[in-house]
Write an enzyme that holds these catalytic residues in place. Structure first.
Site, PDB file in Angstrom:
ATOM      1  N   TYR A  23       0.833  -1.220   0.000  1.00  0.00           N
ATOM      2  CA  TYR A  23       0.000   0.000   0.000  1.00  0.00           C
ATOM      3  C   TYR A  23       0.868   1.270   0.000  1.00  0.00           C
ATOM      4  CZ  TYR A  23      -0.070  -0.478   5.255  1.00  0.00           C
ATOM      5  OH  TYR A  23       0.222  -0.625   6.577  1.00  0.00           O
ATOM      6  N   GLU A  24       0.222   2.369  -0.244  1.00  0.00           N
ATOM      7  CA  GLU A  24       0.929   3.655  -0.427  1.00  0.00           C
ATOM      8  C   GLU A  24       1.916   3.599  -1.587  1.00  0.00           C
ATOM      9  OE1 GLU A  24       0.050   6.314   0.599  1.00  0.00           O
ATOM     10  OE2 GLU A  24      -1.346   5.532   2.085  1.00  0.00           O
ATOM     11  N   GLY A  25       1.600   2.816  -2.582  1.00  0.00           N
ATOM     12  CA  GLY A  25       2.499   2.673  -3.726  1.00  0.00           C
ATOM     13  C   GLY A  25       3.431   1.508  -3.489  1.00  0.00           C
TER      14      GLY A  25
END
Ligand SMILES: Cc1cc2nc3c(=O)[nH]c(=O)nc-3n(C[C@H](O)[C@H](O)[C@H](O)COP(=O)(O)OP(=O)(O)OC[C@H]3O[C@@H](n4cnc5c(N)ncnc54)[C@H](O)[C@@H]3O)c2cc1C
Length: 596
Positions: free
Chosen positions: A438-440
């Protein structure tokens, strides 16, 4: 049952000696900050982490959050813990005093973020996302929205969420389809978001969703995305909570780890359309959302560190208790605890040295963020911002990848008991696994580094970083002739690898982007290892100076030995990664699709 004790001594050492708390205290707004105050804050944070959050970690994993007709109910004990957390002011530690925050430096907040994530990663995600929402609102929303929403977010009475992902729009947010139709002073939002962390729960009176959506006439792609604030309950002009908005949690996901953090499918506008308010300018929402994403990426990097520390503590404690085998070469006599075996020592030091490197790297970058915001000289602000921009993807990518490796090594130290749920080692590994996604994802961080951050100033920020590293290498020369020559030799090789890989990357990115992007994760990891080596070398120098002054003998000797271990056994990975980087994507792209 594992316990967690915050590593305050190392945290303080990094904050005082490496991240330069004293110089932060000269910045406007931070005049009250000093080492003693920081120590008190960390001691108090350690209590809530160790006594309130850590005991809930396993329970939260076993029972998880649940969806009821009234919405999501947080895992048992989480609501009470959250109330204690916000009543004691932890949510607003780094928040803007204008909106009720305590305005402490992000550097100090970073140490507390590490503690929350070590003790209970699922819980930590709730304030982590609120902090990101606050940053985005503060930076881009109208004064009216700020005044209405920020005080309650800062106090923690309300929590924030980040609504980006849709089934067809994950890494590629240009595919977002959620709609926003203007209506008077607000918009009507409709669409579905998936995987929304803490997207609904009963720990706060209200939730504030930051949502990416498209206006009816918006251009295709990223230039047609706008950012909206969509409250769960509508808010009156006096700040009071009124009726339910048209937003619900449709379901929560069953997943590998972080069971107590509800991952929600969110439905916006199933009836008349959810009321939302534009944040910033129309069609510039993705750029505005990056304020929140960058903040969250930095904190997810610290999350990798936090979970690694928790895994290390559990493994270390077990290694001191578990009796198995005799010392090498002995066939009789007492059996020993496994910490006596050289290979177990190797595992523990591999964990410890990388954790200390990550902590130093993460906290120093947190201080850079403070300096980029607050330094009175514009040129200095810009210089620190360039460093932050360059290294945020490295912090996120490198620390979360190491978080998984270290949690996995923790399981190994436990042996068979690590694979069994009751020791807690397996939970750390399961929980750590999400942080590279997550978050890239790691691939997206690495692509950001080589495709945007590195070339922005044609490698200028990286060249400045390498110059600073070389200055440290120079200082190692005069330190002593026991440990420091080894540290210096390894750092010199690491810096050279980083410099050569950077030259290759800058040349290649324009000519052969496939090769550059194919090599990007190796380049990012190389940068992380060398940054870790640079900080461990600085730590060894600071420890040496303390030793010379007759202070902290035990801690300082351990720090120098740990820095040497990092130099000899971890940092050489940089040279190997250079070879991999230079080979580009030639082999990764060698097979046709059908050959996989
Ligand atoms: C537990 C959990 C919590 C989450 N919380 C939130 C949240 O609060 N808010 C929110 O909006 N989202 C959230 N997400 C979504 C998360 O951010 C996405 O899962 C993530 O960005 C990856 O998107 P994806 O799952 O669609 O994978 P994809 O984008 O399909 O990626 C699959 C693989 O392809 C690679 N890939 C894709 N595109 C590229 C590219 N251009 N270059 C190189 N590699 C590429 C990826 O690295 C990955 O390995 C959460 C997800 C989970 C599982």
């Amino acid at each position: 049952m594992t316990t967690y004790r915050a590593p305050i001594r190392d945290m303080k050492f990094v904050i005082d000696e490496l991240a330069g708390l004293e110089s932060l205290a000269t910045l406007p707004g931070y005049e009250e900050v000093n080492s003693e105050l920081t120590g008190t804050v960390l001691e108090e944070a350690a209590k809530i982490a160790g006594e309130v959050l850590a005991p809930l970690n396993k329970l939260g994993d076993e029972r998880g959050a649940s969806l009821t007709k009234q919405g999501v109910v947080a895992a048992e004990g989480f609501g009470a813990a959250y109330r204690q957390f916000v009543d004691n002011g932890w949510n607003g530690l780094g928040g803007d005093p204008e909106y009720g925050g305590q305005g402490l430096p992000g550097l100090v907040a970073a140490a507390t973020v590490e503690m929350w994530n070590s003790s209970n990663m699922s819980f930590a995600l709730c304030p982590l996302l609120t902090a990101g929402a606050m940053e985005a609102i503060k930076a881009h929303a109208s004064d009216e929205l700020k005044n209405r929403y920020l005080p309650k977010l800062v106090s923690g009475e309300w929590s924030g969420t980040m609504n980006l992902t849709e089934p067809q729009a994950g890494s590629d947010l240009s595919a977002v389809r959620t709609k926003a139709v203007p209506e008077g002073d607000h918009y009507r939002i409709s669409g579905q978001k998936i995987f929304i962390t803490w997207g609904d729960h009963d720990m706060t009176e209200n939730l504030v969703h930051l949502v990416l959506a498209r206006l009816p006439d918006a251009p295709e792609g990223t230039r047609g995305i706008s950012l909206f604030l969509v409250p769960k309950f509508l808010v009156g002009a006096d700040g009071s909570v009124a009726g339910q908005n048209d937003v619900t949690c449709a379901s929560i996901e069953h997943k590998l780890g972080i069971h107590a953090s509800p991952t929600c499918v969110m439905s916006f506008g199933e009836k008349e359309g959810a009321i939302g308010y534009l944040v910033g300018r129309e069609n510039e929402g993705l750029a505005h959302m990056f304020t929140m994403m960058n903040e969250a990426r930095q904190k997810v990097g610290i999350q990798g560190l936090g979970i690694a520390e928790a895994a290390y503590q559990a493994a270390r404690d077990y290694a001191k208790e578990r009796v198995q085998g005799r010392p090498i070469g002995q066939r009789s006599g007492d059996r020993v605890t496994i910490i006596h075996h050289p290979d177990v020592r190797r595992m523990l030091l591999t964990m410890k040295s990388q954790i200390e490197a990550m902590r130093a790297f993460g906290y120093v970058l947190a201080a850079d963020i403070d300096l980029a915001h607050k330094h009175p000289d514009a040129a200095e602000r810009q210089r620190h911002q360039a460093r932050v921009d360059l290294l945020t993807p490295v912090l996120k990518g490198w620390c979360t990848e190491l978080g998984i490796e270290i949690a996995s090594m923790g399981v190994q130290v436990f042996g068979g008991m690590g694979y069994i749920e009751e020791t807690g080692a397996a939970q750390y590994l399961r929980d750590a696994r999400i942080a590279t996604i997550y978050e890239g994802t790691t691939g997206i961080q690495a692509g950001d580094l080589v495709g945007r951050k590195l070339p922005t100033d044609n490698g200028g920020a990286m060249a400045a970083l390498i110059e600073e590293m070389r200055a440290v290498e120079g200082q190692l020369g005069g330190a002593d002739n026991v440990d420091f020559p080894a540290i210096r030799e390894s750092l010199a090789a690491g810096i050279q690898a980083l410099e050569q890989a950077t030259q290759w990357m800058l040349q290649t990115i324009g000519q052969d982007p496939d090769a550059a992007f194919g090599a990007s994760v190796n380049y990012m990891m190389l940068t992380g290892y060398v940054c870790g080596g640079w900080q461990m070398a600085r730590a060894a120098l600071a420890a040496k100076a303390r030793l010379t002054a007759g202070a902290d003998e035990d801690f300082c000797r351990a720090k120098i030995a740990t820095a040497r271990f990092y130099a000899e056994q971890i940092l050489p990975k940089a040279t190997a990664l250079l070879t991999a980087v230079k080979s580009g994507a030639s082999t990764a792209l060698a097979l046709e699709e059908e050959q996989f």
